[in-house]
Enzyme design. Structure first.
Site, PDB file in Angstrom:
ATOM      1  N   ASP A  32      -5.384  26.569  -5.710  1.00 47.38           N
ATOM      2  CA  ASP A  32      -4.347  26.436  -4.687  1.00 47.38           C
ATOM      3  C   ASP A  32      -3.661  27.776  -4.461  1.00 47.38           C
ATOM      4  O   ASP A  32      -3.287  28.133  -3.345  1.00 47.38           O
ATOM      5  CB  ASP A  32      -3.299  25.407  -5.126  1.00 47.38           C
ATOM      6  CG  ASP A  32      -3.858  23.999  -5.083  1.00 47.38           C
ATOM      7  OD1 ASP A  32      -5.052  23.836  -4.739  1.00 47.38           O
ATOM      8  OD2 ASP A  32      -3.104  23.070  -5.420  1.00 47.38           O
ATOM      9  N   ASP A  36      -3.246  29.824  -1.085  1.00 48.11           N
ATOM     10  CA  ASP A  36      -1.939  30.189  -0.522  1.00 48.11           C
ATOM     11  C   ASP A  36      -1.864  31.681  -0.194  1.00 48.11           C
ATOM     12  O   ASP A  36      -1.229  32.080   0.785  1.00 48.11           O
ATOM     13  CB  ASP A  36      -0.821  29.822  -1.506  1.00 48.11           C
ATOM     14  CG  ASP A  36      -0.629  28.317  -1.578  1.00 48.11           C
ATOM     15  OD1 ASP A  36      -1.145  27.617  -0.677  1.00 48.11           O
ATOM     16  OD2 ASP A  36       0.000  27.835  -2.535  1.00 48.11           O
ATOM     17  N   GLU A 112     -16.164  -0.700   5.277  1.00 46.60           N
ATOM     18  CA  GLU A 112     -15.328   0.466   4.961  1.00 46.60           C
ATOM     19  C   GLU A 112     -14.039  -0.002   4.313  1.00 46.60           C
ATOM     20  O   GLU A 112     -13.576  -1.102   4.589  1.00 46.60           O
ATOM     21  CB  GLU A 112     -14.965   1.211   6.262  1.00 46.60           C
ATOM     22  CG  GLU A 112     -16.183   1.637   7.052  1.00 46.60           C
ATOM     23  CD  GLU A 112     -15.818   2.115   8.462  1.00 46.60           C
ATOM     24  OE1 GLU A 112     -14.623   2.334   8.738  1.00 46.60           O
ATOM     25  OE2 GLU A 112     -16.738   2.263   9.266  1.00 46.60           O
ATOM     26  N   LYS A 114     -10.194  -0.409   4.065  1.00 47.60           N
ATOM     27  CA  LYS A 114      -9.131  -0.402   5.061  1.00 47.60           C
ATOM     28  C   LYS A 114      -7.977   0.395   4.468  1.00 47.60           C
ATOM     29  O   LYS A 114      -7.268  -0.079   3.580  1.00 47.60           O
ATOM     30  CB  LYS A 114      -8.707  -1.833   5.380  1.00 47.60           C
ATOM     31  CG  LYS A 114      -7.746  -1.931   6.533  1.00 47.60           C
ATOM     32  CD  LYS A 114      -7.620  -3.389   6.953  1.00 47.60           C
ATOM     33  CE  LYS A 114      -6.736  -3.571   8.160  1.00 47.60           C
ATOM     34  NZ  LYS A 114      -5.398  -3.008   8.022  1.00 47.60           N
ATOM     35  N   ASP A 116      -4.519   1.997   4.023  1.00 52.38           N
ATOM     36  CA  ASP A 116      -3.202   1.519   4.451  1.00 52.38           C
ATOM     37  C   ASP A 116      -2.324   2.690   4.857  1.00 52.38           C
ATOM     38  O   ASP A 116      -1.535   3.206   4.077  1.00 52.38           O
ATOM     39  CB  ASP A 116      -2.562   0.722   3.317  1.00 52.38           C
ATOM     40  CG  ASP A 116      -1.476  -0.197   3.842  1.00 52.38           C
ATOM     41  OD1 ASP A 116      -1.323  -0.283   5.076  1.00 52.38           O
ATOM     42  OD2 ASP A 116      -0.782  -0.822   3.026  1.00 52.38           O
ATOM     43  N   TYR A 224     -12.504   7.174  10.903  1.00 52.31           N
ATOM     44  CA  TYR A 224     -13.385   6.009  10.773  1.00 52.31           C
ATOM     45  C   TYR A 224     -14.024   5.557  12.077  1.00 52.31           C
ATOM     46  O   TYR A 224     -14.753   4.582  12.087  1.00 52.31           O
ATOM     47  CB  TYR A 224     -12.650   4.846  10.114  1.00 52.31           C
ATOM     48  CG  TYR A 224     -11.360   4.431  10.797  1.00 52.31           C
ATOM     49  CD1 TYR A 224     -11.364   3.910  12.086  1.00 52.31           C
ATOM     50  CD2 TYR A 224     -10.148   4.545  10.133  1.00 52.31           C
ATOM     51  CE1 TYR A 224     -10.196   3.534  12.715  1.00 52.31           C
ATOM     52  CE2 TYR A 224      -8.962   4.162  10.754  1.00 52.31           C
ATOM     53  CZ  TYR A 224      -9.001   3.663  12.045  1.00 52.31           C
ATOM     54  OH  TYR A 224      -7.843   3.297  12.659  1.00 52.31           O
ATOM     55  N   LYS A 288     -17.795  -4.000  10.044  1.00 49.39           N
ATOM     56  CA  LYS A 288     -18.130  -3.712  11.441  1.00 49.39           C
ATOM     57  C   LYS A 288     -19.615  -3.935  11.678  1.00 49.39           C
ATOM     58  O   LYS A 288     -20.429  -3.538  10.841  1.00 49.39           O
ATOM     59  CB  LYS A 288     -17.795  -2.251  11.780  1.00 49.39           C
ATOM     60  CG  LYS A 288     -16.358  -1.864  11.513  1.00 49.39           C
ATOM     61  CD  LYS A 288     -16.112  -0.367  11.727  1.00 49.39           C
ATOM     62  CE  LYS A 288     -14.665  -0.042  11.358  1.00 49.39           C
ATOM     63  NZ  LYS A 288     -14.378   1.404  11.406  1.00 49.39           N
ATOM     64  N   LYS A 312      -8.712  -8.998   4.081  1.00 53.75           N
ATOM     65  CA  LYS A 312      -7.467  -8.539   3.458  1.00 53.75           C
ATOM     66  C   LYS A 312      -7.403  -8.957   2.002  1.00 53.75           C
ATOM     67  O   LYS A 312      -7.727 -10.103   1.673  1.00 53.75           O
ATOM     68  CB  LYS A 312      -6.274  -9.156   4.192  1.00 53.75           C
ATOM     69  CG  LYS A 312      -6.173  -8.717   5.649  1.00 53.75           C
ATOM     70  CD  LYS A 312      -5.430  -7.423   5.808  1.00 53.75           C
ATOM     71  CE  LYS A 312      -3.944  -7.675   5.719  1.00 53.75           C
ATOM     72  NZ  LYS A 312      -3.178  -6.440   5.974  1.00 53.75           N
ATOM     73  N   CYS A 407      16.579  -8.568 -33.266  1.00 60.17           N
ATOM     74  CA  CYS A 407      16.678  -9.354 -32.034  1.00 60.17           C
ATOM     75  C   CYS A 407      17.852  -8.837 -31.206  1.00 60.17           C
ATOM     76  O   CYS A 407      18.974  -8.745 -31.709  1.00 60.17           O
ATOM     77  CB  CYS A 407      16.872 -10.828 -32.364  1.00 60.17           C
ATOM     78  SG  CYS A 407      17.245 -11.819 -30.908  1.00 60.17           S
ATOM     79  N   CYS A 410      20.592 -11.933 -31.218  1.00 61.25           N
ATOM     80  CA  CYS A 410      21.294 -12.431 -32.401  1.00 61.25           C
ATOM     81  C   CYS A 410      21.272 -11.450 -33.570  1.00 61.25           C
ATOM     82  O   CYS A 410      21.923 -11.676 -34.582  1.00 61.25           O
ATOM     83  CB  CYS A 410      20.715 -13.776 -32.840  1.00 61.25           C
ATOM     84  SG  CYS A 410      19.110 -13.648 -33.644  1.00 61.25           S
ATOM     85  N   CYS A 425      11.624 -12.873 -32.824  1.00 63.70           N
ATOM     86  CA  CYS A 425      12.891 -12.993 -33.521  1.00 63.70           C
ATOM     87  C   CYS A 425      12.735 -14.103 -34.556  1.00 63.70           C
ATOM     88  O   CYS A 425      12.244 -15.183 -34.246  1.00 63.70           O
ATOM     89  CB  CYS A 425      13.992 -13.336 -32.518  1.00 63.70           C
ATOM     90  SG  CYS A 425      15.449 -14.080 -33.281  1.00 63.70           S
ATOM     91  N   CYS A 431      19.142 -18.491 -33.200  1.00 67.37           N
ATOM     92  CA  CYS A 431      19.264 -17.465 -32.150  1.00 67.37           C
ATOM     93  C   CYS A 431      19.649 -18.118 -30.817  1.00 67.37           C
ATOM     94  O   CYS A 431      18.923 -18.958 -30.297  1.00 67.37           O
ATOM     95  CB  CYS A 431      17.958 -16.691 -31.989  1.00 67.37           C
ATOM     96  SG  CYS A 431      18.000 -15.527 -30.614  1.00 67.37           S
TER      97      CYS A 431
HETATM   98  S1  IVH Z   1     -11.484   0.115  12.640  1.00 64.84           S
HETATM   99  C1  IVH Z   1     -11.464  -2.202  16.482  1.00 64.84           C
HETATM  100  N1  IVH Z   1     -11.653   1.065  10.201  1.00 64.84           N
HETATM  101  O1  IVH Z   1      -6.503  -1.067  10.227  1.00 64.84           O
HETATM  102  C2  IVH Z   1     -11.377  -1.719  15.087  1.00 64.84           C
HETATM  103  N2  IVH Z   1      -9.500   0.426  11.010  1.00 64.84           N
HETATM  104  O2  IVH Z   1      -7.567  -2.051  12.722  1.00 64.84           O
HETATM  105  C3  IVH Z   1     -10.452  -0.574  14.975  1.00 64.84           C
HETATM  106  N3  IVH Z   1      -7.684   0.822   9.430  1.00 64.84           N
HETATM  107  O3  IVH Z   1      -4.121  -0.001  12.045  1.00 64.84           O
HETATM  108  C4  IVH Z   1     -10.089  -0.195  13.625  1.00 64.84           C
HETATM  109  N4  IVH Z   1      -8.909   1.670   7.829  1.00 64.84           N
HETATM  110  O4  IVH Z   1      -5.695   1.967  11.594  1.00 64.84           O
HETATM  111  C5  IVH Z   1     -10.836   0.560  11.145  1.00 64.84           C
HETATM  112  N5  IVH Z   1     -11.942   1.958   8.088  1.00 64.84           N
HETATM  113  C6  IVH Z   1     -11.141   1.469   9.031  1.00 64.84           C
HETATM  114  C7  IVH Z   1      -9.744   1.349   8.842  1.00 64.84           C
HETATM  115  C8  IVH Z   1      -8.958   0.811   9.860  1.00 64.84           C
HETATM  116  C9  IVH Z   1      -7.691   1.346   8.206  1.00 64.84           C
HETATM  117  C10 IVH Z   1      -6.476   0.320  10.126  1.00 64.84           C
HETATM  118  C11 IVH Z   1      -6.330   0.758  11.542  1.00 64.84           C
HETATM  119  C12 IVH Z   1      -5.469  -0.309  12.185  1.00 64.84           C
HETATM  120  C13 IVH Z   1      -5.728  -1.494  11.329  1.00 64.84           C
HETATM  121  C14 IVH Z   1      -6.464  -2.573  12.084  1.00 64.84           C
END
Ligand code: IVH
Length: 668
Positions: A32, A36, A112, A114, A116, A224, A288, A312, A407, A410, A425, A431
């Site tokens: 790093d 820098d 893939e 998801k 957050d 993605y 997908k 989910k 304890c 007590c 205890c 107690c």
């Molecule tokens: S595809 C039509 N791939 O999840 C499909 N979304 O989509 C479009 N998200 O807020 C989304 N990881 O930002 C896709 N590997 C992934 C993702 C992803 C996170 C989020 C995306 C959106 C939410 C629903």
């Protein structure tokens, strides 16, 4: 080109190269510090010779002048949201819909993680980043170009000699768990209110009008999808991801493709626990349809595409810190460590400020320390649970937790038997903390069901000295109760009525209420089934008790010692008060929610040993089997399930979580 211009170009190339190695390939070649130094040299060069500055210079990533507000920009291709699935069954339904529309053509799914974070769009004109935007309402978003330029990993120029005239990449901007923990602390130290999770902090960072602030937030990107493109034909999601990678975008490495939904489900399941080990937060997986032509035929509703679905994960998670570990004394004297969180976190709609750490063994195994940043989830969306400590976020000031030797309530000495998960205890009879939790437990709905007798009242009854054993409850007088704080005549009478009504619950619930070490509700029911009166139980030898399904010598010893030791007088007093001491035994196995069902258990369960769950199955009329076949009705799957789960899936057998099983038999 002048010497200086050459050096500037060289520095830009070097910086981009190392940035790419770091953020995309995950294999930095320089430290790093060295990085820098390169950046500093370029900054100084550009400051002295502004004419050398280019729009894609990496110095742009430190942020520029604050702006008054964000412009609204339209998306050329709408940024859709995505349908959700919460179970394997819903994924199978999704697959069935896809296949139906495609007339049973072979389908390949890309799975893939998801991530957050916050969805963004990045538009490149002739290879140069010209517009970065939020998703907004899907049709229009905010122009946050300056902020997105500060995100390492967002290429300022595509890594290609022949860029298409227009290219839109889409992806998720996120913050690592470790960066979140560190930054949130800084936020808190400034006296601002801390963020609930990395996603919120990411969103907050991207909304800064001063991009220099965003630059300090260490945001990252995973690309993605490809949005709008001109001059380029892409025919599948895998191709799109490959192209993004080639163009210099970080693409998540955990992407897989499968040709059938069962493999997709198995892959999704494999992340249930593993996801907590990732350095960033995920809230599920996205599935997908790979082929773009098939995607086109499947189309979209006005909200969501029909070719994708998000699976989910069960629980939301949050990151916070353990301010203190407090010790609670349980009904059998067991010391339970409880983590107090700072700040409290929002999970599944409630504020969570504490969670049990269960026992000393768990603290040791997970190496949880006071001051640690931790990941908290809600098990079954109800019980807060500390998944793990973020060891990588430690600063060295965290403290190893030691149980007290006395304890905390007590003062009696505390012992930890050889293989006991936590110390206890030793003042079983005296107690106050033990007594109070025994009374609370006794009065619970599933046991003696004494309405109005909860934590507060139990505490008062103990503190006033009115109640020294659960049997004393049946000898309380109205005048005594009226002497307690906030207790009028009416509430005193109500309580006495509730206590009176509890006399008829039967032996199983009474035994469960006595807080005998090792005897919970299920075990008490089994015991009462074999010995349907207290006299039969009192007459039983240790060996006879040990022979009861699910018992064994240790549990039997505990029962026997209680009945013939401290329990003796309690039972006599209860009997004298007129508490029912028999159980109306139900005929076995031909009825019950599991009658005629064959059930296989796989993996490690949270609340039951293998033997306990099998006994429970039998108790509710079912049969526990050891291998999965067409005759199996249910498979109960715990953590780290084995091949039995795969087999069950192949055969289409219903798979239950522990919670679902408990619901099925009416325990929840
Ligand atoms: S595809 C039509 N791939 O999840 C499909 N979304 O989509 C479009 N998200 O807020 C989304 N990881 O930002 C896709 N590997 C992934 C993702 C992803 C996170 C989020 C995306 C959106 C939410 C629903």
């Amino acid at each position: 080109m002048s010497k200086l211009a050459q050096r500037a170009a060289e520095l830009r190339r070097l910086i981009d190269h190392h940035n790419y190695l770091y953020y995309v390939e995950n294999r930095p070649e320089i430290s790093d510090k060295e990085f820098d130094l390169l950046l500093k040299e370029l900054e100084e060069l550009e400051a002295a010779h502004p004419e050398l500055r280019t729009p894609d210079s990496p110095t742009q990533r430190v942020g520029g002048q604050p702006i008054a507000g964000f412009k609204t920009v339209p998306h050329r291709v709408p940024m859709l949201s995505i349908g959700k699935a919460f179970s394997a069954a819903e994924l199978r339904e999704f697959d069935a819909r896809v296949r139906k529309t495609l007339g049973n053509q072979p389908v390949r799914y890309v799975v893939e993680l998801k991530i957050d974070g916050v969805a963004v769009s990045l538009m490149y004109t002739d290879g140069l980043l010209t517009l970065g935007a939020t998703r907004g309402n899907g049709k229009v978003g905010d122009d946050i170009t300056e902020n997105l330029k500060t995100v390492r990993g967002v290429p300022l120029r595509l890594r290609t000699d022949k860029p298409p005239p227009l290219f839109e990449a889409r992806g998720e901007v996120y913050m690592s768990k470790a960066d979140f923990a560190r930054l949130n602390e800084e936020v808190a130290a400034r006296g601002e209110s801390p963020y609930a999770n990395p996603r919120n902090l990411t969103a907050g960072s991207l909304k800064q009008l001063d991009s220099r602030i965003t630059a300090k937030r260490r945001l990252r990107l995973f690309a993605y999808a490809v949005g709008y493109v001109e001059g380029l034909a892409i025919s599948s999601q895998l191709e799109a991801l490959e192209l993004l990678r080639r163009y210099g975008f970080p693409v998540n490495p955990e992407i897989r493709a499968f040709d059938n939904i069962e493999e997709v489900i198995a892959y999704c399941d494999s992340w249930a626990e593993k996801r907590f080990d990732l350095p960033y937060e995920t809230d599920g997986l996205v599935i997908k349809v790979n082929d773009f032509e098939q995607q086109q035929r499947l189309g979209a509703t006005n909200k969501e595409p029909r070719w994708a679905i998000a699976y989910k994960f069960e629980a939301e998670q949050a990151i916070t810190k353990i301010r203190e570990i407090q010790v609670d004394v349980g009904k059998d004297g067991t010391l339970t460590p409880v983590a107090l969180f700072d700040p409290p976190v929002q999970l599944c709609g409630t504020t969570v400020s504490r969670a049990t750490l269960h026992n000393a063994a768990q603290i040791e195994r997970k190496d949880i320390r006071v001051g640690d940043s931790v990941i908290v989830v809600k098990r079954g969306e109800i019980i807060p649970y500390v998944v793990k400590a973020l060891h990588e976020a430690r600063k060295g000031t965290e403290k190893i937790f030691h149980f007290p030797t006395q304890c905390p309530v007590c003062g009696a000495p505390v012992v930890r038997e050889n293989d006991a998960p936590s110390p206890r205890c030793t003042a079983t009879a005296t107690c106050p903390a033990q007594l109070q939790s025994r009374i609370e437990s006794f009065a619970k709905r599933e046991r003696m069901d004494i309405e109005g007798l909860g934590e507060k009242l139990a505490e008062q009854l103990v503190a006033s000295g009115l109640v020294k054993t659960v049997a004393d409850l049946y000898y309380l007088k109205k005048e005594q109760l009226m002497g307690l704080e906030r207790m009028g005549e009416l509430s005193a009478q109500n309580l006495l009525d509730a206590i009176e009504a509890s006399k008829n619950r039967g032996l199983a619930r009474l035994l469960a209420g006595l807080s005998i070490y090792g005897v919970g509700d299920a075990m008490a029911a089994l015991l009462a089934q074999e010995f349907p009166s207290i006299d039969a139980l009192l007459a039983a030898s240790k060996e006879q008790i040990a022979a009861v399904k699910g018992f064994g010598p240790r549990r039997a010893e505990s029962v026997y010692n209680f009945l013939h030791g401290p329990g003796r007088k309690i039972i006599q007093d209860l009997r004298d008060a007129g508490v029912k001491m028999t159980e109306d035994v139900k005929p076995k196995a031909t009825s019950g929610p599991l009658a005629g069902k064959t059930i296989v258990v796989t993996g490690t369960l949270q609340n039951y040993s293998r033997k306990q769950i099998e006994d429970l199955i039998a108790q509710y009329g079912g049969k526990a089997a050891s291998s999965v076949s067409k005759k199996t009705d249910y498979v109960i799957a715990g953590d780290d399930p084995g091949s039995k789960l795969d087999k069950a899936r192949q055969l289409g057998i219903k798979v239950l979580t522990e919670d679902e099983f408990e619901k099925l038999i009416g325990l929840r």
